[in-house]
Design a protein around this motif. Sequence first.
Motif, PDB file in Angstrom:
ATOM      1  N   PHE A 174       0.876  -1.174   0.000  1.00 32.57           N
ATOM      2  CA  PHE A 174       0.000   0.000   0.000  1.00 32.57           C
ATOM      3  C   PHE A 174       0.905   1.213   0.000  1.00 32.57           C
ATOM      4  O   PHE A 174       1.914   1.243   0.709  1.00 32.57           O
ATOM      5  CB  PHE A 174      -0.914   0.029   1.234  1.00 32.57           C
ATOM      6  CG  PHE A 174      -1.794   1.252   1.265  1.00 32.57           C
ATOM      7  CD1 PHE A 174      -2.988   1.276   0.564  1.00 32.57           C
ATOM      8  CD2 PHE A 174      -1.410   2.380   1.976  1.00 32.57           C
ATOM      9  CE1 PHE A 174      -3.788   2.412   0.575  1.00 32.57           C
ATOM     10  CE2 PHE A 174      -2.201   3.513   1.989  1.00 32.57           C
ATOM     11  CZ  PHE A 174      -3.393   3.535   1.284  1.00 32.57           C
ATOM     12  N   PHE A 175       0.529   2.222  -0.788  1.00 36.75           N
ATOM     13  CA  PHE A 175       1.359   3.417  -0.897  1.00 36.75           C
ATOM     14  C   PHE A 175       0.435   4.620  -0.919  1.00 36.75           C
ATOM     15  O   PHE A 175      -0.192   4.930  -1.919  1.00 36.75           O
ATOM     16  CB  PHE A 175       2.192   3.334  -2.180  1.00 36.75           C
ATOM     17  CG  PHE A 175       3.256   4.386  -2.292  1.00 36.75           C
ATOM     18  CD1 PHE A 175       4.280   4.467  -1.379  1.00 36.75           C
ATOM     19  CD2 PHE A 175       3.229   5.283  -3.332  1.00 36.75           C
ATOM     20  CE1 PHE A 175       5.274   5.429  -1.491  1.00 36.75           C
ATOM     21  CE2 PHE A 175       4.214   6.252  -3.465  1.00 36.75           C
ATOM     22  CZ  PHE A 175       5.232   6.318  -2.550  1.00 36.75           C
ATOM     23  N   GLY A 176       0.318   5.287   0.223  1.00 36.16           N
ATOM     24  CA  GLY A 176      -0.587   6.412   0.359  1.00 36.16           C
ATOM     25  C   GLY A 176       0.070   7.746   0.097  1.00 36.16           C
ATOM     26  O   GLY A 176       1.268   7.853  -0.170  1.00 36.16           O
ATOM     27  N   VAL A 177      -0.729   8.794   0.188  1.00 36.67           N
ATOM     28  CA  VAL A 177      -0.264  10.146  -0.104  1.00 36.67           C
ATOM     29  C   VAL A 177       0.851  10.580   0.849  1.00 36.67           C
ATOM     30  O   VAL A 177       1.736  11.347   0.464  1.00 36.67           O
ATOM     31  CB  VAL A 177      -1.444  11.139  -0.119  1.00 36.67           C
ATOM     32  CG1 VAL A 177      -2.004  11.359   1.275  1.00 36.67           C
ATOM     33  CG2 VAL A 177      -1.049  12.440  -0.753  1.00 36.67           C
ATOM     34  N   ALA A 178       0.861  10.088   2.061  1.00 35.92           N
ATOM     35  CA  ALA A 178       1.935  10.424   2.997  1.00 35.92           C
ATOM     36  C   ALA A 178       3.275   9.931   2.459  1.00 35.92           C
ATOM     37  O   ALA A 178       4.294  10.620   2.567  1.00 35.92           O
ATOM     38  CB  ALA A 178       1.662   9.823   4.371  1.00 35.92           C
ATOM     39  N   GLY A 179       3.286   8.760   1.866  1.00 36.44           N
ATOM     40  CA  GLY A 179       4.507   8.227   1.272  1.00 36.44           C
ATOM     41  C   GLY A 179       4.966   9.057   0.089  1.00 36.44           C
ATOM     42  O   GLY A 179       6.166   9.312  -0.081  1.00 36.44           O
ATOM     43  N   VAL A 180       4.015   9.506  -0.714  1.00 36.82           N
ATOM     44  CA  VAL A 180       4.347  10.372  -1.853  1.00 36.82           C
ATOM     45  C   VAL A 180       5.007  11.650  -1.342  1.00 36.82           C
ATOM     46  O   VAL A 180       6.033  12.085  -1.868  1.00 36.82           O
ATOM     47  CB  VAL A 180       3.092  10.694  -2.694  1.00 36.82           C
ATOM     48  CG1 VAL A 180       3.409  11.717  -3.779  1.00 36.82           C
ATOM     49  CG2 VAL A 180       2.515   9.428  -3.312  1.00 36.82           C
ATOM     50  N   GLY A 181       4.427  12.251  -0.329  1.00 37.44           N
ATOM     51  CA  GLY A 181       4.992  13.475   0.239  1.00 37.44           C
ATOM     52  C   GLY A 181       6.397  13.269   0.765  1.00 37.44           C
ATOM     53  O   GLY A 181       7.276  14.116   0.585  1.00 37.44           O
ATOM     54  N   ALA A 182       6.638  12.123   1.402  1.00 41.02           N
ATOM     55  CA  ALA A 182       7.974  11.826   1.929  1.00 41.02           C
ATOM     56  C   ALA A 182       8.995  11.717   0.798  1.00 41.02           C
ATOM     57  O   ALA A 182      10.109  12.229   0.911  1.00 41.02           O
ATOM     58  CB  ALA A 182       7.942  10.536   2.740  1.00 41.02           C
ATOM     59  N   LEU A 183       8.608  11.088  -0.295  1.00 39.76           N
ATOM     60  CA  LEU A 183       9.523  10.970  -1.437  1.00 39.76           C
ATOM     61  C   LEU A 183       9.813  12.325  -2.057  1.00 39.76           C
ATOM     62  O   LEU A 183      10.959  12.624  -2.409  1.00 39.76           O
ATOM     63  CB  LEU A 183       8.955  10.030  -2.494  1.00 39.76           C
ATOM     64  CG  LEU A 183       8.755   8.568  -2.118  1.00 39.76           C
ATOM     65  CD1 LEU A 183       8.374   7.756  -3.352  1.00 39.76           C
ATOM     66  CD2 LEU A 183       9.955   7.984  -1.440  1.00 39.76           C
ATOM     67  N   VAL A 184       8.787  13.153  -2.187  1.00 39.75           N
ATOM     68  CA  VAL A 184       8.972  14.488  -2.773  1.00 39.75           C
ATOM     69  C   VAL A 184       9.920  15.316  -1.920  1.00 39.75           C
ATOM     70  O   VAL A 184      10.826  15.988  -2.439  1.00 39.75           O
ATOM     71  CB  VAL A 184       7.617  15.192  -2.963  1.00 39.75           C
ATOM     72  CG1 VAL A 184       7.790  16.660  -3.303  1.00 39.75           C
ATOM     73  CG2 VAL A 184       6.797  14.487  -4.052  1.00 39.75           C
ATOM     74  N   GLU A 185       9.757  15.289  -0.610  1.00 38.85           N
ATOM     75  CA  GLU A 185      10.631  16.058   0.273  1.00 38.85           C
ATOM     76  C   GLU A 185      12.073  15.555   0.216  1.00 38.85           C
ATOM     77  O   GLU A 185      13.013  16.351   0.178  1.00 38.85           O
ATOM     78  CB  GLU A 185      10.107  16.028   1.714  1.00 38.85           C
ATOM     79  CG  GLU A 185       8.858  16.850   1.911  1.00 38.85           C
ATOM     80  CD  GLU A 185       9.037  18.312   1.517  1.00 38.85           C
ATOM     81  OE1 GLU A 185      10.038  18.935   1.924  1.00 38.85           O
ATOM     82  OE2 GLU A 185       8.184  18.836   0.783  1.00 38.85           O
ATOM     83  N   ALA A 186      12.241  14.247   0.207  1.00 41.49           N
ATOM     84  CA  ALA A 186      13.592  13.685   0.121  1.00 41.49           C
ATOM     85  C   ALA A 186      14.241  14.062  -1.205  1.00 41.49           C
ATOM     86  O   ALA A 186      15.429  14.384  -1.259  1.00 41.49           O
ATOM     87  CB  ALA A 186      13.546  12.171   0.283  1.00 41.49           C
ATOM     88  N   ARG A 187      13.460  14.044  -2.262  1.00 43.07           N
ATOM     89  CA  ARG A 187      13.992  14.414  -3.575  1.00 43.07           C
ATOM     90  C   ARG A 187      14.481  15.863  -3.584  1.00 43.07           C
ATOM     91  O   ARG A 187      15.532  16.170  -4.127  1.00 43.07           O
ATOM     92  CB  ARG A 187      12.941  14.223  -4.653  1.00 43.07           C
ATOM     93  CG  ARG A 187      13.454  14.605  -6.029  1.00 43.07           C
ATOM     94  CD  ARG A 187      12.389  14.380  -7.103  1.00 43.07           C
ATOM     95  NE  ARG A 187      12.931  14.717  -8.392  1.00 43.07           N
ATOM     96  CZ  ARG A 187      12.840  15.923  -8.957  1.00 43.07           C
ATOM     97  NH1 ARG A 187      12.235  16.901  -8.315  1.00 43.07           N
ATOM     98  NH2 ARG A 187      13.359  16.151 -10.137  1.00 43.07           N
TER      99      ARG A 187
END
Length: 115
Positions: free
Chosen positions: A56-69
């Motif tokens: 499962f991959f929710g919006v919180a995970g997307v946000g974490a990837l964007v910030e790390a990027r």
Amino acid sequence: MSSPFSYAFTVSRGREELRLSGEIDIATCPTLVEALNAVVAHPGGDVLLDCSRVTFFGVAGVGALVEARKELDRSGRRLVVRNPSPIVRRVLHIFELADVFADDEYKSADPTPHE
């Protein structure tokens, strides 16, 4: 006192790689953020995320990837998603981020499963 809840999410860290498994949601995302922060802080090359076992991959995970990027971009490094599970692939395409996090092999892959 231990929590009555358990989360099916683990992070295994290699030199410049994180291998994720389980559900990445609002409850488990702090673990992902902590792992990403640790690898981003370590000087080196690109950071690879193996997402083959993410269920499962929710919006919180997307946000974490964007910030790390964003943090990695400042030092000329990339965050690359490798072996995305179908759900990770789908969510990244929904947010139009598939090409942002993809390695060359993933970019050329068909994002939608054929039925």
